[in-house]
Design a protein around this motif. Structure first.
Motif, short mmCIF file in Angstrom:
data_model
loop_
_atom_site.label_atom_id
_atom_site.label_comp_id
_atom_site.label_asym_id
_atom_site.label_seq_id
_atom_site.Cartn_x
_atom_site.Cartn_y
_atom_site.Cartn_z
N LYS A 12 0.73 -1.21 0.12
CA LYS A 12 -0.03 0.06 0.02
C LYS A 12 0.76 1.21 -0.04
N LEU A 13 2.09 1.01 0.20
CA LEU A 13 3.01 2.25 0.46
C LEU A 13 4.42 1.87 -0.20
N LEU A 14 4.67 2.54 -1.15
CA LEU A 14 6.18 2.41 -1.63
C LEU A 14 7.39 3.31 -1.11
N LEU A 15 8.15 2.45 -0.26
CA LEU A 15 9.25 3.59 0.30
C LEU A 15 10.30 3.24 -0.31
N LYS A 16 11.29 4.44 -0.73
CA LYS A 16 12.32 4.28 -1.46
C LYS A 16 13.57 3.97 -0.88
N ASN A 17 13.66 3.70 0.46
CA ASN A 17 14.69 3.10 1.39
C ASN A 17 14.16 2.50 2.65
N ARG A 18 14.99 2.08 3.44
CA ARG A 18 14.57 1.39 4.80
C ARG A 18 14.77 2.44 5.90
N LEU A 19 15.06 3.67 5.84
CA LEU A 19 15.13 4.42 6.87
C LEU A 19 14.02 5.32 7.27
N ILE A 20 13.63 5.47 8.43
CA ILE A 20 12.39 6.11 8.99
C ILE A 20 12.80 6.91 10.03
N MET A 21 12.07 8.25 10.13
CA MET A 21 12.51 8.99 11.14
C MET A 21 11.05 8.48 12.20
N PRO A 22 11.24 7.96 13.23
CA PRO A 22 10.17 7.69 14.05
C PRO A 22 9.66 9.01 14.88
N PRO A 23 8.25 8.64 15.47
CA PRO A 23 7.78 9.99 16.20
C PRO A 23 8.41 10.05 17.39
N MET A 24 8.85 11.44 17.42
CA MET A 24 9.44 11.85 18.94
C MET A 24 8.92 13.25 19.38
N ALA A 25 8.26 13.32 20.24
CA ALA A 25 7.56 14.57 20.85
C ALA A 25 8.51 15.85 20.81
N THR A 26 7.97 17.06 20.14
CA THR A 26 8.81 18.28 20.06
C THR A 26 8.32 19.00 21.14
N VAL A 286 8.38 -5.03 9.38
CA VAL A 286 8.44 -4.88 10.91
C VAL A 286 9.50 -3.56 10.82
N ILE A 287 9.08 -2.63 11.82
CA ILE A 287 9.96 -1.33 11.96
C ILE A 287 10.80 -1.70 13.20
N VAL A 288 11.90 -1.46 13.36
CA VAL A 288 12.77 -1.52 14.98
C VAL A 288 13.26 0.02 15.10
N THR A 289 13.25 0.34 16.33
CA THR A 289 13.89 1.78 16.73
C THR A 289 14.76 1.19 17.90
N GLY A 290 15.67 2.23 18.62
CA GLY A 290 16.22 1.87 19.83
C GLY A 290 17.53 2.22 19.62
N GLY A 291 17.91 3.34 20.07
CA GLY A 291 19.40 3.49 20.24
C GLY A 291 20.31 3.39 18.97
N ILE A 292 19.60 3.36 17.78
CA ILE A 292 20.67 3.20 16.40
C ILE A 292 21.18 4.44 16.27
N LEU A 309 12.54 -2.22 8.30
CA LEU A 309 12.83 -0.84 8.32
C LEU A 309 13.51 -0.28 9.60
N ILE A 310 14.13 0.59 9.58
CA ILE A 310 15.05 1.15 10.75
C ILE A 310 14.45 2.61 11.19
N GLY A 311 14.14 2.62 12.21
CA GLY A 311 13.89 3.90 12.69
C GLY A 311 14.98 4.62 13.54
N VAL A 312 15.52 5.77 13.18
CA VAL A 312 16.42 6.40 13.78
C VAL A 312 16.12 7.75 14.33
N GLY A 313 15.95 7.65 15.68
CA GLY A 313 15.31 9.13 16.43
C GLY A 313 16.37 10.14 16.78
N ARG A 314 16.80 9.85 17.95
CA ARG A 314 17.81 10.71 18.59
C ARG A 314 18.70 11.20 17.76
N ALA A 315 19.45 10.33 16.81
CA ALA A 315 20.55 10.77 16.25
C ALA A 315 20.06 11.98 14.90
#
Length: 328
Positions: A12-26, A286-292, A309-315
């Protein structure tokens, strides 16, 4: 970066790569939850260059009673849609896809923020709340909340986003239903894992009815509490299979009542044992985040098949050029 650069078609969604920015409250929205210039500027900066395939917008509250904090984004009223369209447009213009995360804080809410009674699945204090036990939700109130998620998801679609993510992690309401620590109910919304995810399945069915078959539904799943008597990965594997059957398109794996860290664990990708276990029992991405924090780590996790898919948040939060550097 052989793996991080590979596209992914979820169907249902075509993603061009495996990098995701996960949700982070601003905490950058207006006091009423409106999209502010600060938020537009922030997501404009993070999405510039289009190096991130998907940006998941920070959790937005589905109702005043479910508001988690001041200056949190609102998806609770129809009047929010026009401003949210501007946010989706900016991110799309920069070449990224974007979905919104919708949430109800449950017993993690605060009377000083909501001005309303605090509610939860059971009258059990939230490990991260005010220490006061919430009022146990009645069945008719659960149905109201299900409907609030449904209406919020439709607003997300009408604002032009590419999908919606339902938040069931980090100690918020749906996570409270999921965890045996906070869910002591004796009715069909409690008991074994099938009962504890009834509200999740009700929400997914109702959201699907509202948004149609082709609109992607993600769920952020707090797959383990890492606490005595808490949610285990064994239960989460069963939950994941049920959620896939109910219509979830992508599972976004994180922590449960332990929130977004594991006590005493600091190595990169600390939630990968959870994503790997879930990935073994479902056929959806499946997406994973966590200190990457290193692109090499992200690539290795993908190469080992521990996530899709990889969620990279804090970095990315700290360095807006992280994605560009990783992809180059």
């Amino acid at each position: 970066m052989n793996y991080l650069n590979k596209p992914l078609d979820t169907g249902k969604l075509l993603l061009k790569n495996r990098l995701i920015m996960p949700p982070m409250a601003t905490a950058k929205s207006g006091i009423d939850g409106r999209i502010s210039k600060d938020i537009l500027d922030y997501y404009d900066e993070k999405s510039r260059g289009g190096y991130i395939s998907l940006i998941i917008i920070e959790h937005s509250f589905v109702s005043q009673q479910g508001k988690a904090s001041n200056n949190q984004v609102s998806i609770a009223q129809e009047s929010m849609v026009e401003d949210l369209k501007k946010l989706a447009e900016i991110i799309h213009k920069n070449g990224c896809k974007t979905i919104m995360q919708i949430n109800h804080a449950g017993s993690a809410a605060n009377v000083e923020v909501t001005g309303m009674e605090i509610v939860g699945p059971s009258a059990v204090p939230n490990p991260f709340g005010t220490g006061m036990p919430p009022k146990e939700l009645q069945k008719n109130e659960i149905k109201t909340i299900v409907n609030e998620f449904k209406e919020a998801a439709l607003r997300v679609k009408n604002a032009g986003f590419d999908g919606v993510e339902i938040h069931s992690a980090h100690g918020y309401l749906l996570n409270q239903f999921l965890s045996p620590i906070t869910n002591k109910r004796q009715d069909e919304y409690g008991g074994d894992i099938t009962g504890r995810i009834k509200i999740h399945r009700d929400i997914v069915k109702n959201v699907r009815e509202a948004v149609g078959e082709s609109f992607p539904i993600f769920m952020r799943l707090g797959a383990s509490d890492y606490m005595d008597g808490g949610l285990t990965i064994e239960d989460s594997k069963l939950a994941a299979q049920q959620l896939e059957k109910t219509g979830v398109d992508v599972l976004d794996i994180s922590g449960g009542l332990c929130r977004y860290t594991i006590p005493g664990v600091n190595e990169e990708g600390y939630f990968t044992p959870l994503s790997k276990a879930i990935k073994e029992v479902v056929s959806i991405p499946v997406i994973v985040t966590g200190g990457i924090i290193h692109a090499k780590t992200a690539d290795e996790i993908l190469s080992r098949g521990e996530a899709d898919l990889i969620g990279v948040g804090r970095a990315i939060y700290k360095d807006s050029d992280w994605a560009r550097n990783a992809m180059k």
